[in-house]
Design a protein around this motif. Sequence first.
Motif, PDB file in Angstrom:
ATOM      1  N   LEU A  92       0.828  -1.194   0.000  1.00  0.00           N
ATOM      2  CA  LEU A  92       0.000   0.000   0.000  1.00  0.00           C
ATOM      3  C   LEU A  92       0.863   1.244   0.000  1.00  0.00           C
ATOM      4  CD1 LEU A  92      -2.971   0.994   0.188  1.00  0.00           C
ATOM      5  CD2 LEU A  92      -2.658   1.101   2.673  1.00  0.00           C
ATOM      6  N   LEU A  93       0.636   2.101  -0.992  1.00  0.00           N
ATOM      7  CA  LEU A  93       1.285   3.409  -1.074  1.00  0.00           C
ATOM      8  C   LEU A  93       0.220   4.454  -0.825  1.00  0.00           C
ATOM      9  CD1 LEU A  93       3.695   5.264  -1.818  1.00  0.00           C
ATOM     10  CD2 LEU A  93       2.951   5.075  -4.200  1.00  0.00           C
ATOM     11  N   GLN A  94       0.488   5.365   0.104  1.00  0.00           N
ATOM     12  CA  GLN A  94      -0.527   6.341   0.505  1.00  0.00           C
ATOM     13  C   GLN A  94       0.074   7.739   0.589  1.00  0.00           C
ATOM     14  OE1 GLN A  94      -0.642   3.682   3.976  1.00  0.00           O
ATOM     15  NE2 GLN A  94      -2.707   4.475   4.185  1.00  0.00           N
ATOM     16  N   ARG A  95      -0.796   8.713   0.353  1.00  0.00           N
ATOM     17  CA  ARG A  95      -0.460  10.093   0.671  1.00  0.00           C
ATOM     18  C   ARG A  95      -1.616  10.654   1.491  1.00  0.00           C
ATOM     19  NH1 ARG A  95       1.461  15.260  -3.136  1.00  0.00           N
ATOM     20  NH2 ARG A  95       1.266  16.806  -1.468  1.00  0.00           N
ATOM     21  N   HIS A  96      -1.297  11.117   2.688  1.00  0.00           N
ATOM     22  CA  HIS A  96      -2.282  11.746   3.564  1.00  0.00           C
ATOM     23  C   HIS A  96      -1.876  13.213   3.711  1.00  0.00           C
ATOM     24  CE1 HIS A  96      -3.183   7.696   5.789  1.00  0.00           C
ATOM     25  NE2 HIS A  96      -3.448   7.658   4.505  1.00  0.00           N
ATOM     26  N   GLY A  97      -2.571  14.111   3.060  1.00  0.00           N
ATOM     27  CA  GLY A  97      -2.189  15.515   3.122  1.00  0.00           C
ATOM     28  C   GLY A  97      -0.803  15.701   2.541  1.00  0.00           C
ATOM     29  N   ASP A  98       0.167  16.095   3.365  1.00  0.00           N
ATOM     30  CA  ASP A  98       1.536  16.335   2.909  1.00  0.00           C
ATOM     31  C   ASP A  98       2.494  15.216   3.304  1.00  0.00           C
ATOM     32  OD1 ASP A  98       0.887  18.765   1.738  1.00  0.00           O
ATOM     33  OD2 ASP A  98       1.173  19.871   3.607  1.00  0.00           O
ATOM     34  N   LEU A  99       1.970  14.095   3.754  1.00  0.00           N
ATOM     35  CA  LEU A  99       2.819  12.976   4.144  1.00  0.00           C
ATOM     36  C   LEU A  99       2.586  11.781   3.226  1.00  0.00           C
ATOM     37  CD1 LEU A  99       2.444  13.048   8.045  1.00  0.00           C
ATOM     38  CD2 LEU A  99       4.329  13.923   6.681  1.00  0.00           C
ATOM     39  N   VAL A 100       3.663  11.042   2.986  1.00  0.00           N
ATOM     40  CA  VAL A 100       3.587   9.853   2.136  1.00  0.00           C
ATOM     41  C   VAL A 100       4.153   8.670   2.909  1.00  0.00           C
ATOM     42  CG1 VAL A 100       4.509   8.746   0.049  1.00  0.00           C
ATOM     43  CG2 VAL A 100       3.726  11.112  -0.037  1.00  0.00           C
ATOM     44  N   GLY A 101       3.523   7.518   2.776  1.00  0.00           N
ATOM     45  CA  GLY A 101       4.015   6.314   3.415  1.00  0.00           C
ATOM     46  C   GLY A 101       3.770   5.102   2.547  1.00  0.00           C
ATOM     47  N   GLU A 102       4.586   4.068   2.732  1.00  0.00           N
ATOM     48  CA  GLU A 102       4.440   2.828   1.967  1.00  0.00           C
ATOM     49  C   GLU A 102       4.787   1.658   2.875  1.00  0.00           C
ATOM     50  OE1 GLU A 102       6.853   2.624  -1.507  1.00  0.00           O
ATOM     51  OE2 GLU A 102       5.703   0.969  -2.394  1.00  0.00           O
ATOM     52  N   ARG A 103       3.970   0.608   2.804  1.00  0.00           N
ATOM     53  CA  ARG A 103       4.233  -0.571   3.619  1.00  0.00           C
ATOM     54  C   ARG A 103       3.424  -1.747   3.091  1.00  0.00           C
ATOM     55  NH1 ARG A 103       3.398  -0.545   9.240  1.00  0.00           N
ATOM     56  NH2 ARG A 103       2.983  -2.779   9.141  1.00  0.00           N
ATOM     57  N   LEU A 104       3.747  -2.932   3.579  1.00  0.00           N
ATOM     58  CA  LEU A 104       2.919  -4.100   3.331  1.00  0.00           C
ATOM     59  C   LEU A 104       1.824  -4.093   4.390  1.00  0.00           C
ATOM     60  CD1 LEU A 104       2.489  -6.726   1.713  1.00  0.00           C
ATOM     61  CD2 LEU A 104       3.860  -7.904   3.462  1.00  0.00           C
ATOM     62  N   TRP A 105       0.596  -3.886   3.951  1.00  0.00           N
ATOM     63  CA  TRP A 105      -0.546  -3.763   4.858  1.00  0.00           C
ATOM     64  C   TRP A 105      -1.113  -5.152   5.109  1.00  0.00           C
ATOM     65  CZ3 TRP A 105      -5.765  -0.953   3.540  1.00  0.00           C
ATOM     66  CH2 TRP A 105      -6.449  -0.657   4.731  1.00  0.00           C
ATOM     67  N   GLN A 106      -0.993  -5.612   6.353  1.00  0.00           N
ATOM     68  CA  GLN A 106      -1.392  -6.972   6.708  1.00  0.00           C
ATOM     69  C   GLN A 106      -2.844  -7.016   7.159  1.00  0.00           C
ATOM     70  OE1 GLN A 106       0.579  -9.560   6.350  1.00  0.00           O
ATOM     71  NE2 GLN A 106       2.703  -8.818   6.427  1.00  0.00           N
ATOM     72  N   ARG A 107      -3.430  -8.190   7.052  1.00  0.00           N
ATOM     73  CA  ARG A 107      -4.796  -8.398   7.520  1.00  0.00           C
ATOM     74  C   ARG A 107      -4.896  -8.030   9.004  1.00  0.00           C
ATOM     75  NH1 ARG A 107      -9.323 -11.513   6.118  1.00  0.00           N
ATOM     76  NH2 ARG A 107     -10.503 -12.293   7.914  1.00  0.00           N
ATOM     77  N   GLY A 108      -5.918  -7.248   9.351  1.00  0.00           N
ATOM     78  CA  GLY A 108      -6.140  -6.851  10.732  1.00  0.00           C
ATOM     79  C   GLY A 108      -5.419  -5.592  11.147  1.00  0.00           C
ATOM     80  N   GLU A 109      -4.504  -5.080  10.319  1.00  0.00           N
ATOM     81  CA  GLU A 109      -3.798  -3.849  10.660  1.00  0.00           C
ATOM     82  C   GLU A 109      -4.659  -2.622  10.330  1.00  0.00           C
ATOM     83  OE1 GLU A 109       0.913  -5.080  10.329  1.00  0.00           O
ATOM     84  OE2 GLU A 109      -0.003  -3.913   8.713  1.00  0.00           O
ATOM     85  N   SER A 110      -4.389  -1.529  11.050  1.00  0.00           N
ATOM     86  CA  SER A 110      -5.207  -0.326  10.921  1.00  0.00           C
ATOM     87  C   SER A 110      -4.422   0.817  10.300  1.00  0.00           C
ATOM     88  CB  SER A 110      -5.717   0.121  12.300  1.00  0.00           C
ATOM     89  OG  SER A 110      -6.479  -0.895  12.915  1.00  0.00           O
ATOM     90  N   VAL A 111      -5.125   1.610   9.521  1.00  0.00           N
ATOM     91  CA  VAL A 111      -4.635   2.880   9.002  1.00  0.00           C
ATOM     92  C   VAL A 111      -5.558   3.960   9.558  1.00  0.00           C
ATOM     93  CG1 VAL A 111      -4.334   4.305   6.940  1.00  0.00           C
ATOM     94  CG2 VAL A 111      -3.648   1.896   6.903  1.00  0.00           C
ATOM     95  N   ILE A 112      -4.999   5.064  10.055  1.00  0.00           N
ATOM     96  CA  ILE A 112      -5.808   6.136  10.637  1.00  0.00           C
ATOM     97  C   ILE A 112      -5.568   7.415   9.861  1.00  0.00           C
ATOM     98  CG2 ILE A 112      -6.183   7.571  12.668  1.00  0.00           C
ATOM     99  CD1 ILE A 112      -5.564   5.157  14.363  1.00  0.00           C
ATOM    100  N   LEU A 113      -6.654   8.024   9.423  1.00  0.00           N
ATOM    101  CA  LEU A 113      -6.619   9.266   8.664  1.00  0.00           C
ATOM    102  C   LEU A 113      -7.390  10.328   9.439  1.00  0.00           C
ATOM    103  CD1 LEU A 113      -5.936  10.730   5.969  1.00  0.00           C
ATOM    104  CD2 LEU A 113      -8.125   9.919   5.100  1.00  0.00           C
ATOM    105  N   PRO A 114      -6.715  11.360   9.962  1.00  0.00           N
ATOM    106  CA  PRO A 114      -7.436  12.417  10.685  1.00  0.00           C
ATOM    107  C   PRO A 114      -8.411  13.148   9.773  1.00  0.00           C
ATOM    108  CG  PRO A 114      -5.059  12.525  11.070  1.00  0.00           C
ATOM    109  CD  PRO A 114      -5.274  11.581   9.940  1.00  0.00           C
ATOM    110  N   GLY A 115      -9.365  13.825  10.365  1.00  0.00           N
ATOM    111  CA  GLY A 115     -10.329  14.584   9.580  1.00  0.00           C
ATOM    112  C   GLY A 115      -9.680  15.730   8.822  1.00  0.00           C
TER     113      GLY A 115
END
Length: 307
Positions: free
Chosen positions: A85-108
């Motif tokens: 999973l490659l993501q950009r949240h606002g001005d931040l970018v992250g990449e990782r192997l997203w495993q079953r049961g793991e959480s991603v949190i996106l502020p409002g």
Amino acid sequence: MTPPLTARHTPLAIEGFDTAHWRALADKRLDHPWQALPDHVHRSSAGRPWQGLAVWHQVGPVGDLYVPAHSNCVILVRRGNPTQLLQRHGDLVGERLWQRGESVILPGDTPSFWRSSAVRDNIHIDLAPAWLQRAAGGDVALGQCFGRKDPVLAAFADLLLASLDNNASLQPAFGEHIAMGIAIHLVENYALPGERPRTGATLTSRQMRQLTEAVMAGLHEPWPVARLADIAGLSPFHFARAFKMSFGATPHAWVHFQRMELAARLVRDSRKPLLEIALLTGHPSAAHFSHAFRRHWGVTPSDYRRS
């Protein structure tokens, strides 16, 4: 609990990233995240009388997603097989192997970009900021989490999804208790470090009591900082800082929160017309009140009353 992925500040080259599309997100805003992905909604809590809480099961194909900002905090729990999973949240970018049961949190209030190597099979929990304020006792900001093993959030996600098949989820109290539980967990584990009060920078208990009694007796009235400061016997400059240190929120945010708490009680427990409730809680019109209520609680006062 494993630490979240360390995000990197942009600019960061993302192959195939559509910059024009990303910039266009600034002019868009959603009431609910699923509005941007109607074809991905496998199941949802739409129609449940949950105040400021929603859950939906996302099932969708591989591909890039650009999602506009919305006021709610969003928790995503991976339900399917692991995916890069490659993501950009606002001005931040992250990449990782997203495993079953793991959480991603996106502020409002944060636009986001998502690129997944496998089909999307995720549970979304949308939580209104009001619940975080309740749990923290004032304003609170969450950090962006690009992936973390969190059994508590995974259990909440499974519980909410399972509840869609149970009549208990048709009760407003069910959603309220779950929402508060999630909010407490988020505040305890994901809140950004706050500013610590300094000696002499807080209000006395007597000042806090006087302010609370005055505001609660006149929520229909305007409450500029100068008026509040006069009650406390301080200059507006020193009062604003001392108030936030004492109440955990700015004067404006605290008064707004008290108005929304009263509004929810009146909508739920009385048959007063919405215009009357609007005026009692300091709103100039029913339309203005409806917009403020929906932004705060995630549902319009009319829908909340019908539920």
